[in-house]
Design an enzyme around this catalytic site. Structure first.
Site, mmCIF file in Angstrom:
data_model
loop_
_atom_site.group_PDB
_atom_site.id
_atom_site.type_symbol
_atom_site.label_atom_id
_atom_site.label_comp_id
_atom_site.label_asym_id
_atom_site.label_seq_id
_atom_site.Cartn_x
_atom_site.Cartn_y
_atom_site.Cartn_z
ATOM 1 N N TYR A 84 0.843 -1.204 0.000
ATOM 2 C CA TYR A 84 0.000 0.000 0.000
ATOM 3 C C TYR A 84 0.882 1.260 0.000
ATOM 4 O O TYR A 84 0.741 2.117 -0.875
ATOM 5 C CB TYR A 84 -0.892 -0.032 1.236
ATOM 6 C CG TYR A 84 -1.874 1.115 1.342
ATOM 7 C CD1 TYR A 84 -2.995 1.192 0.528
ATOM 8 C CD2 TYR A 84 -1.689 2.124 2.295
ATOM 9 C CE1 TYR A 84 -3.912 2.239 0.647
ATOM 10 C CE2 TYR A 84 -2.595 3.171 2.422
ATOM 11 C CZ TYR A 84 -3.703 3.224 1.595
ATOM 12 O OH TYR A 84 -4.603 4.263 1.722
ATOM 13 N N ARG A 92 -10.840 -1.103 9.940
ATOM 14 C CA ARG A 92 -10.069 0.015 10.484
ATOM 15 C C ARG A 92 -10.602 0.368 11.869
ATOM 16 O O ARG A 92 -11.681 -0.070 12.272
ATOM 17 C CB ARG A 92 -10.134 1.218 9.538
ATOM 18 C CG ARG A 92 -9.177 1.054 8.384
ATOM 19 C CD ARG A 92 -9.258 2.179 7.384
ATOM 20 N NE ARG A 92 -10.391 2.009 6.480
ATOM 21 C CZ ARG A 92 -10.643 2.810 5.445
ATOM 22 N NH1 ARG A 92 -9.855 3.830 5.210
ATOM 23 N NH2 ARG A 92 -11.673 2.590 4.653
HETATM 24 P P1 NAD Z 1 -12.636 2.010 0.295
HETATM 25 O O1 NAD Z 1 -11.972 0.694 0.360
HETATM 26 O O2 NAD Z 1 -13.968 2.176 0.955
HETATM 27 O O3 NAD Z 1 -12.795 2.499 -1.213
HETATM 28 C C1 NAD Z 1 -11.960 2.099 -2.250
HETATM 29 C C2 NAD Z 1 -12.819 1.797 -3.466
HETATM 30 O O4 NAD Z 1 -11.974 1.419 -4.561
HETATM 31 C C3 NAD Z 1 -13.776 0.630 -3.230
HETATM 32 O O5 NAD Z 1 -15.060 0.971 -3.698
HETATM 33 C C4 NAD Z 1 -13.174 -0.511 -4.049
HETATM 34 O O6 NAD Z 1 -14.120 -1.453 -4.481
HETATM 35 C C5 NAD Z 1 -12.520 0.263 -5.189
HETATM 36 N N1 NAD Z 1 -11.409 -0.455 -5.834
HETATM 37 C C6 NAD Z 1 -10.371 -1.088 -5.234
HETATM 38 N N2 NAD Z 1 -9.542 -1.607 -6.161
HETATM 39 C C7 NAD Z 1 -10.071 -1.283 -7.374
HETATM 40 C C8 NAD Z 1 -9.685 -1.535 -8.713
HETATM 41 N N3 NAD Z 1 -8.581 -2.242 -9.000
HETATM 42 N N4 NAD Z 1 -10.463 -1.063 -9.723
HETATM 43 C C9 NAD Z 1 -11.594 -0.360 -9.455
HETATM 44 N N5 NAD Z 1 -12.003 -0.100 -8.207
HETATM 45 C C10 NAD Z 1 -11.254 -0.553 -7.174
HETATM 46 O O7 NAD Z 1 -11.591 3.061 0.893
HETATM 47 P P2 NAD Z 1 -11.729 4.617 1.195
HETATM 48 O O8 NAD Z 1 -11.460 4.803 2.632
HETATM 49 O O9 NAD Z 1 -12.963 5.164 0.614
HETATM 50 O O10 NAD Z 1 -10.465 5.183 0.405
HETATM 51 C C11 NAD Z 1 -10.588 5.790 -0.860
HETATM 52 C C12 NAD Z 1 -9.215 6.265 -1.325
HETATM 53 O O11 NAD Z 1 -8.687 7.202 -0.388
HETATM 54 C C13 NAD Z 1 -8.193 5.134 -1.441
HETATM 55 O O12 NAD Z 1 -7.390 5.340 -2.570
HETATM 56 C C14 NAD Z 1 -7.372 5.283 -0.182
HETATM 57 O O13 NAD Z 1 -6.063 4.814 -0.360
HETATM 58 C C15 NAD Z 1 -7.412 6.782 0.050
HETATM 59 N N6 NAD Z 1 -7.211 7.088 1.476
HETATM 60 C C16 NAD Z 1 -8.211 6.860 2.388
HETATM 61 C C17 NAD Z 1 -7.982 7.139 3.720
HETATM 62 C C18 NAD Z 1 -9.040 6.950 4.763
HETATM 63 O O14 NAD Z 1 -8.786 7.203 5.946
HETATM 64 N N7 NAD Z 1 -10.239 6.539 4.443
HETATM 65 C C19 NAD Z 1 -6.729 7.631 4.147
HETATM 66 C C20 NAD Z 1 -5.743 7.809 3.181
HETATM 67 C C21 NAD Z 1 -5.998 7.556 1.850
HETATM 68 N N1 UDP Z 2 -6.276 -0.476 15.704
HETATM 69 C C1 UDP Z 2 -6.654 -1.015 16.919
HETATM 70 N N2 UDP Z 2 -7.716 -1.864 16.948
HETATM 71 C C2 UDP Z 2 -8.437 -2.186 15.842
HETATM 72 C C3 UDP Z 2 -8.066 -1.623 14.598
HETATM 73 C C4 UDP Z 2 -6.968 -0.781 14.567
HETATM 74 O O1 UDP Z 2 -6.037 -0.737 17.961
HETATM 75 O O2 UDP Z 2 -9.417 -2.963 15.966
HETATM 76 C C5 UDP Z 2 -5.130 0.450 15.677
HETATM 77 C C6 UDP Z 2 -4.092 0.141 14.613
HETATM 78 O O3 UDP Z 2 -3.145 -0.789 15.100
HETATM 79 C C7 UDP Z 2 -3.501 1.520 14.370
HETATM 80 C C8 UDP Z 2 -4.679 2.462 14.584
HETATM 81 O O4 UDP Z 2 -5.625 1.734 15.350
HETATM 82 O O5 UDP Z 2 -2.503 1.806 15.325
HETATM 83 C C9 UDP Z 2 -5.323 2.926 13.280
HETATM 84 O O6 UDP Z 2 -5.560 1.779 12.500
HETATM 85 P P1 UDP Z 2 -6.349 1.789 11.125
HETATM 86 O O7 UDP Z 2 -6.304 0.400 10.595
HETATM 87 O O8 UDP Z 2 -7.664 2.426 11.326
HETATM 88 O O9 UDP Z 2 -5.525 2.774 10.186
HETATM 89 P P2 UDP Z 2 -3.980 3.075 9.925
HETATM 90 O O10 UDP Z 2 -3.838 4.482 10.351
HETATM 91 O O11 UDP Z 2 -3.117 2.170 10.767
HETATM 92 O O12 UDP Z 2 -3.794 2.846 8.471
#
Ligand code: NAD
Ligand code: UDP
Length: 308
Positions: A144, A185
């Site tokens: 990732y 998460r």
């Molecule tokens: P999510 O898993 O809910 O959404 C990701 C979406 O992408 C899903 O609908 C999944 O089916 C689709 N997908 C995955 N692989 C694919 C592929 N090969 N082709 C087409 N579709 C595909 O996650 P999210 O939390 O909504 O995250 C969305 C974006 O934001 C991601 O790129 C993630 O890395 C980034 N991001 C999210 C967070 C967060 O805290 N939620 C933090 C940092 C970055």
């Molecule tokens: N975590 C936890 N219990 C859970 C899920 C996550 O203590 O059931 C912790 C994890 O080890 C990390 C933080 O919570 O330190 C945030 O985890 P998450 O998977 O939400 O996102 P990250 O920021 O690590 O990508």
């Protein structure tokens, strides 16, 4: 009216973004392979004549005529991105190449959803955009982290070499309705455990920190970034930082739960601390998060109550 492609549009953040872009009067093309996303997240948008849903995998080429692209396709939760690590890195790298190729051909603006994970287990606190990070290239999170770092490299190279109009946002931990029940998460795990009266599972001793941003604030920042002309990465997140133990106690309090806290081993390469420095976003976008954590968590708890 702009025609906007949102890859990963049926996911947690993508579904909110699609809704907001439609509300602003755009035509939205939502592309998803439904690995972690679901039709339920976008069911309320299907009847909108300006909304179109495409099942497609971005590791394969895709052709469409669009003005803007938000590239969100990629599983974001550690258990999901580690489930098929090779597929995850293909999604970030091949998917980015395909999506940039589409942007180049259409002369579309493209925004990449990058992540605070590009900073790895950071030695600089809070994290500023000019910090290059401390990332393990061979660990269980690398598919990732390194995939997203390579995607940023591709964005900058297509910008310099092919003049593609690029934007990069580095998203810090975001939460809200439409997170999947099996997301894994911390926000969804703790809320579901608390609502069911199950043990709250803290990985490690709970002293690691995170900073949580409500999804509406994030989407606002993404749209502002797309509208700006800033091509270097911008942090988007809420700087209010707390330990995971404090966070568990807050969830127990807000859900009025009788759940007990239990401790499980800390997964390898789990970052010790994380907090965005959002000075740049304030200066360039005039953006900062507005939603208070209690308000955001109450909305998220309500969403999970209806699902559990
Ligand atoms: P999510 O898993 O809910 O959404 C990701 C979406 O992408 C899903 O609908 C999944 O089916 C689709 N997908 C995955 N692989 C694919 C592929 N090969 N082709 C087409 N579709 C595909 O996650 P999210 O939390 O909504 O995250 C969305 C974006 O934001 C991601 O790129 C993630 O890395 C980034 N991001 C999210 C967070 C967060 O805290 N939620 C933090 C940092 C970055
Ligand atoms: N975590 C936890 N219990 C859970 C899920 C996550 O203590 O059931 C912790 C994890 O080890 C990390 C933080 O919570 O330190 C945030 O985890 P998450 O998977 O939400 O996102 P990250 O920021 O690590 O990508």
């Amino acid at each position: 009216m702009k025609r906007i492609l949102v890859t990963g549009g049926a996911g947690f953040i993508g579904s909110h973004l699609c809704g907001r872009l439609l509300k602003e009067g755009n035509e939205v093309l939502c592309l998803d392979n439904f690995f972690t996303g679901s039709k339920r997240n976008i069911a309320h948008l299907i009847s909108n004549p300006n909304f179109e849903l495409v099942r497609h995998d971005i590791t394969k080429e895709y052709f469409a005529e669009v003005d803007e692209i938000y590239n969100l396709a990629c599983p974001a939760s550690p258990p999901h991105y580690q489930y098929n690590a090779i597929k995850t890195i293909k999604t970030s790298v091949l998917g980015m190449i395909n999506t940039l190729g589409l942007a180049k051909r259409c002369k579309a603006k493209i925004l990449q959803a990058s992540t605070s994970e590009v900073y790895g287990d950071p030695k600089i606190h809070p994290q500023t955009e000019n910090y290059w990070g401390n990332v393990n290239p061979i660990g269980i999170r690398s598919c990732y982290d390194e995939g997203k770092r390579c995607a940023e490299t591709l964005m900058m190279d297509y910008h310099r070499q092919n003049n593609v109009n690029t934007r990069i946002v580095r998203i810090f931990n975001t939460y809200g309705p439409n997170m999947a029940l099996n997301d894994g998460r911390v926000v969804s795990n703790f809320i579901i455990q608390a609502l069911k009266g199950e043990d709250i599972t803290i990985y490690g001793d709970g002293s690691q920190t995170r900073s949580f941003c409500y999804v509406d604030d994030l989407v606002d920042g993404m749209i502002k970034t797309m509208a700006s002309d800033y091509t270097n990465p911008i942090n988007l997140g809420n700087p209010s930082e707390r330990s995971i133990l404090e966070f568990a106690k807050l969830i127990i309090e807000l859900t009025n739960s009788k759940s007990k806290i239990v401790y499980k081993p800390l997964p390898s390469d789990d970052p010790i601390q994380r907090k965005p420095d959002i000075t740049l976003a304030k200066e360039i976008l005039g953006w900062e998060p507005k939603v208070d954590i209690i308000e955001g968590l109450n909305k998220t708890i309500q969403y999970f109550k209806e699902l559990v």
